[in-house]
Design a protein around this motif. Sequence first.
Motif, PDB file in Angstrom:
ATOM      1  N   ARG A 136      -5.868   9.297   4.477  1.00 38.11           N
ATOM      2  CA  ARG A 136      -6.633   8.682   3.254  1.00 38.11           C
ATOM      3  C   ARG A 136      -6.987   9.461   2.240  1.00 38.11           C
ATOM      4  O   ARG A 136      -7.183   8.961   0.978  1.00 38.11           O
ATOM      5  N   ILE A 137      -7.268  10.873   2.329  1.00 36.28           N
ATOM      6  CA  ILE A 137      -7.299  11.728   1.425  1.00 36.28           C
ATOM      7  C   ILE A 137      -6.127  11.971   0.351  1.00 36.28           C
ATOM      8  O   ILE A 137      -6.535  11.971  -0.910  1.00 36.28           O
ATOM      9  N   ARG A 138      -4.913  11.736   0.976  1.00 39.44           N
ATOM     10  CA  ARG A 138      -3.633  11.707   0.333  1.00 39.44           C
ATOM     11  C   ARG A 138      -3.445  10.402  -0.619  1.00 39.44           C
ATOM     12  O   ARG A 138      -3.222  10.644  -1.841  1.00 39.44           O
ATOM     13  N   TYR A 139      -3.808   9.374   0.078  1.00 35.42           N
ATOM     14  CA  TYR A 139      -3.378   8.070  -0.323  1.00 35.42           C
ATOM     15  C   TYR A 139      -4.363   7.150  -1.197  1.00 35.42           C
ATOM     16  O   TYR A 139      -4.144   6.315  -1.844  1.00 35.42           O
ATOM     17  N   GLY A 140      -5.768   7.402  -0.534  1.00 37.34           N
ATOM     18  CA  GLY A 140      -6.770   6.484  -1.071  1.00 37.34           C
ATOM     19  C   GLY A 140      -7.426   5.755  -0.144  1.00 37.34           C
ATOM     20  O   GLY A 140      -7.040   5.886   1.251  1.00 37.34           O
ATOM     21  N   SER A 141      -8.293   4.609  -0.282  1.00 36.99           N
ATOM     22  CA  SER A 141      -8.786   3.862   0.648  1.00 36.99           C
ATOM     23  C   SER A 141      -7.960   2.917   1.294  1.00 36.99           C
ATOM     24  O   SER A 141      -8.337   2.058   2.040  1.00 36.99           O
ATOM     25  N   CYS A 142      -6.736   2.800   0.883  1.00 38.52           N
ATOM     26  CA  CYS A 142      -5.914   1.845   1.475  1.00 38.52           C
ATOM     27  C   CYS A 142      -4.581   2.377   1.499  1.00 38.52           C
ATOM     28  O   CYS A 142      -3.804   2.831   0.451  1.00 38.52           O
ATOM     29  N   PHE A 143      -3.929   2.745   2.867  1.00 38.50           N
ATOM     30  CA  PHE A 143      -2.498   3.196   2.760  1.00 38.50           C
ATOM     31  C   PHE A 143      -1.795   2.648   4.027  1.00 38.50           C
ATOM     32  O   PHE A 143      -2.498   1.985   4.981  1.00 38.50           O
ATOM     33  N   ARG A 144      -0.584   2.747   3.987  1.00 42.26           N
ATOM     34  CA  ARG A 144       0.138   2.365   5.257  1.00 42.26           C
ATOM     35  C   ARG A 144       0.808   3.464   5.849  1.00 42.26           C
ATOM     36  O   ARG A 144       1.075   4.683   5.503  1.00 42.26           O
ATOM     37  N   THR A 145       1.211   3.113   7.404  1.00 44.33           N
ATOM     38  CA  THR A 145       1.770   4.194   7.974  1.00 44.33           C
ATOM     39  C   THR A 145       2.530   3.172   9.204  1.00 44.33           C
ATOM     40  O   THR A 145       2.832   2.163   9.116  1.00 44.33           O
ATOM     41  N   SER A 146       3.486   3.947   9.839  1.00 40.93           N
ATOM     42  CA  SER A 146       4.392   3.556  10.951  1.00 40.93           C
ATOM     43  C   SER A 146       4.189   4.153  12.230  1.00 40.93           C
ATOM     44  O   SER A 146       4.269   5.231  12.307  1.00 40.93           O
ATOM     45  N   LEU A 147       3.360   3.358  13.104  1.00 41.50           N
ATOM     46  CA  LEU A 147       3.270   3.798  14.575  1.00 41.50           C
ATOM     47  C   LEU A 147       3.805   3.038  15.790  1.00 41.50           C
ATOM     48  O   LEU A 147       3.639   1.757  15.506  1.00 41.50           O
ATOM     49  N   PRO A 164       0.727  -1.128   0.056  1.00 42.09           N
ATOM     50  CA  PRO A 164       0.118  -0.101   0.171  1.00 42.09           C
ATOM     51  C   PRO A 164       0.832   1.462  -0.191  1.00 42.09           C
ATOM     52  O   PRO A 164       2.020   1.303   0.694  1.00 42.09           O
ATOM     53  N   PRO A 165       0.412   2.253  -0.626  1.00 38.70           N
ATOM     54  CA  PRO A 165       1.061   3.594  -0.544  1.00 38.70           C
ATOM     55  C   PRO A 165       1.057   4.344   1.067  1.00 38.70           C
ATOM     56  O   PRO A 165       0.263   3.843   1.766  1.00 38.70           O
ATOM     57  N   GLY A 166       1.890   5.087   0.992  1.00 35.13           N
ATOM     58  CA  GLY A 166       1.876   5.579   2.624  1.00 35.13           C
ATOM     59  C   GLY A 166       3.541   6.188   2.706  1.00 35.13           C
ATOM     60  O   GLY A 166       4.541   6.018   1.840  1.00 35.13           O
ATOM     61  N   SER A 167       3.649   6.292   4.225  1.00 38.14           N
ATOM     62  CA  SER A 167       5.010   6.708   4.337  1.00 38.14           C
ATOM     63  C   SER A 167       5.255   5.961   5.699  1.00 38.14           C
ATOM     64  O   SER A 167       4.582   5.910   6.608  1.00 38.14           O
ATOM     65  N   HIS A 168       6.593   5.555   5.864  1.00 37.69           N
ATOM     66  CA  HIS A 168       7.135   5.054   7.078  1.00 37.69           C
ATOM     67  C   HIS A 168       7.657   6.331   7.803  1.00 37.69           C
ATOM     68  O   HIS A 168       8.006   5.865   9.176  1.00 37.69           O
ATOM     69  N   GLY A 169       7.843   7.240   7.676  1.00 41.19           N
ATOM     70  CA  GLY A 169       8.249   8.443   8.346  1.00 41.19           C
ATOM     71  C   GLY A 169       9.760   8.226   8.809  1.00 41.19           C
ATOM     72  O   GLY A 169      10.413   7.708   8.114  1.00 41.19           O
ATOM     73  N   PHE A 170      10.092   8.742   9.987  1.00 45.23           N
ATOM     74  CA  PHE A 170      11.275   8.633  10.453  1.00 45.23           C
ATOM     75  C   PHE A 170      11.846   7.209  10.713  1.00 45.23           C
ATOM     76  O   PHE A 170      10.806   6.685  11.246  1.00 45.23           O
ATOM     77  N   PRO A 171      13.097   7.037  10.705  1.00 48.12           N
ATOM     78  CA  PRO A 171      13.513   5.628  11.318  1.00 48.12           C
ATOM     79  C   PRO A 171      13.018   5.468  12.872  1.00 48.12           C
ATOM     80  O   PRO A 171      12.917   6.320  13.534  1.00 48.12           O
ATOM     81  N   VAL A 172      12.653   4.025  12.973  1.00 51.68           N
ATOM     82  CA  VAL A 172      12.166   3.472  14.422  1.00 51.68           C
ATOM     83  C   VAL A 172      11.021   4.351  14.612  1.00 51.68           C
ATOM     84  O   VAL A 172       9.954   3.514  14.965  1.00 51.68           O
ATOM     85  N   ILE A 173      10.896   5.617  15.010  1.00 52.49           N
ATOM     86  CA  ILE A 173       9.710   6.179  15.368  1.00 52.49           C
ATOM     87  C   ILE A 173       8.637   6.302  14.226  1.00 52.49           C
ATOM     88  O   ILE A 173       7.378   6.760  14.504  1.00 52.49           O
ATOM     89  N   GLY A 174       8.970   6.359  12.893  1.00 55.63           N
ATOM     90  CA  GLY A 174       7.776   6.444  11.995  1.00 55.63           C
ATOM     91  C   GLY A 174       7.108   7.640  12.014  1.00 55.63           C
ATOM     92  O   GLY A 174       7.779   8.698  12.182  1.00 55.63           O
ATOM     93  N   GLY A 202       6.622   1.844  16.247  1.00 55.57           N
ATOM     94  CA  GLY A 202       7.590   0.959  15.969  1.00 55.57           C
ATOM     95  C   GLY A 202       6.993  -0.053  14.921  1.00 55.57           C
ATOM     96  O   GLY A 202       7.524  -1.036  14.747  1.00 55.57           O
ATOM     97  N   GLU A 203       5.983  -0.090  14.433  1.00 54.77           N
ATOM     98  CA  GLU A 203       4.942  -1.183  13.771  1.00 54.77           C
ATOM     99  C   GLU A 203       4.350  -0.477  12.574  1.00 54.77           C
ATOM    100  O   GLU A 203       3.865   0.719  12.537  1.00 54.77           O
ATOM    101  N   THR A 204       4.154  -1.406  11.595  1.00 56.22           N
ATOM    102  CA  THR A 204       3.591  -1.015  10.402  1.00 56.22           C
ATOM    103  C   THR A 204       2.026  -1.170  10.485  1.00 56.22           C
ATOM    104  O   THR A 204       1.437  -2.085  10.917  1.00 56.22           O
ATOM    105  N   HIS A 205       1.347  -0.147  10.324  1.00 52.94           N
ATOM    106  CA  HIS A 205      -0.299  -0.144  10.088  1.00 52.94           C
ATOM    107  C   HIS A 205      -0.743   0.100   8.929  1.00 52.94           C
ATOM    108  O   HIS A 205      -0.268   1.032   8.331  1.00 52.94           O
ATOM    109  N   VAL A 206      -1.626  -0.544   8.263  1.00 49.35           N
ATOM    110  CA  VAL A 206      -2.492  -0.465   7.068  1.00 49.35           C
ATOM    111  C   VAL A 206      -3.879  -0.100   7.399  1.00 49.35           C
ATOM    112  O   VAL A 206      -4.676  -0.892   8.444  1.00 49.35           O
ATOM    113  N   PHE A 207      -4.279   1.139   6.811  1.00 53.44           N
ATOM    114  CA  PHE A 207      -5.862   1.387   7.019  1.00 53.44           C
ATOM    115  C   PHE A 207      -6.630   1.033   5.806  1.00 53.44           C
ATOM    116  O   PHE A 207      -6.286   1.399   4.676  1.00 53.44           O
ATOM    117  N   LEU A 208      -8.113   0.577   5.870  1.00 57.79           N
ATOM    118  CA  LEU A 208      -8.652   0.095   4.861  1.00 57.79           C
ATOM    119  C   LEU A 208     -10.124   0.754   5.114  1.00 57.79           C
ATOM    120  O   LEU A 208     -10.691   0.634   6.238  1.00 57.79           O
TER     121      LEU A 208
END
Length: 484
Positions: A73-84, A40-50, A86-92
């Motif tokens: 969601r507005i930026r990436y669409g109905s499916c995107f990823r982020t890092s919170l 999924p599109p998105g950003s992992h942000g900064f190392p470790v802290i995301g 220290g873990e990857t989160h995907v929103f649908l």
Amino acid sequence: MDYLSLCPLVVLLLCLVILALRKIFKIMIQDQEKSTAGIPPGSHGFPVIGETLQFMLSVNSGKGFYEFVRSRRIRYGSCFRTSLFGETHVFLSTTESARAVLNNESGMFTKRYIKSIAALVGDRSLLCASQHHHKILRSRFINLFSKKSTALMVRHFDELVVDALSGWEHRGTVVLLTDLLQITFKAMCKMLISLENEEELGSLQRDVGFVCEAMLAFPLNLPWTRFHKGIMARGRVMDALEKIIRDRRNETSSHNNNNNNHEDFLQQLLAVDNDSSASSSDHSTKLTDSEIKDNILTMIIAGQDTTASALTWMVKYLGENPKVLNILIEKQTQIAKQASDKPFLELDDLTEMTYASKMVKESLRMASVVPWFPRLVLQDCEMEGYKINKGWNINIDARSIHLDPNVYSEPHKFNPSRFDEEAKANSFLAFGMGGRTCLGLNMAKAMMVVFLHRFITTYRWRSKHREVDIICKIEEWISDSCVT
């Protein structure tokens, strides 16, 4: 050594460092492009802290933590990823994804909350239990939410609401959420552990408040942090519940039957565990004290916080929609006349309140008090055409589904009558869906309808930002056909 003779050496070293850094960054970019292909599109942000800092800023902003999700969601669409944390989160945010993940027919997902929530409610809570453990807990708790228990709750809650409202007429301005938190907290403590002592209730509510405030705090357990205060408060709540359980067992083992007339969830749990006639299978799933305590805390938080928030939103929407309010007043006044010979409402009275039930449902849709539902991915899979890796966290974005114009016509318009017909499949997620649907959904809806009925038929009022300004008490509301 002459400083001038050092200059060429320094320049050479700087050039070598720059070239090395360029090489490193080039390799990192290439590796990232390879690793992100198909995900999924998105950003992992900064190392470790995301993107944890951005998330925490949203939590503490006036717009709330959901703004973090909405903007992405507005930026990436109905499916995107982020890092919170220290873990990857995907929103649908599609009904198809909601069905697949929440029904979990494939067994690829299990419940999982972020670390701060799990640490505060306990790993034996229904919220955080593994799939197998959850089934065991649910089988033990489901009988607590019977029709008989709901009927008893309706009576107790109506009594609390009537008592609370009687004190509003002389106060002028009421901060609704604050008062509703008091009412719903008392209701949950009465239902769960028969706690009614004002001093003990006040102490317990303060500590539960600290726990709630810490649930979305950064999980840094240092003395000055909100998370630490929440952890310490949880310890005090566990001690208080331990004492209540110990006292209750002492009462049960004594010969004084006058002390053993509690009609609450705790008594039902202890009665089953102490029943010598119970089958071996019942005893094999006997709850530990830790399981009982974690889940009583969970039910207090869920029953108090989410119900009070939902009721506050409901009054806000009514204040903004006078046509809906007038229809509701007319219908509830007619029902009040029919029930005028009874001091308190009964469960059967609520079946007549069909428009009020739609009003509750529409409020829950628009407010989305529980904005998303988190799950842990147990094996690699594909969602909405993207690769989802094992070990990632996947979140169903209920709020976006509730406000999707492709799912609900004019989604930002408050319209209880939209529920004259059944909603589209997998589109109403106020209480979750599938095997982890909220156990107390019928009880929660009943509490909302009870408050709505009493509030509407007792007062004329107007919304004042986040407060409700009580204009006047209706002295003879039984004789009025409509209040405007």
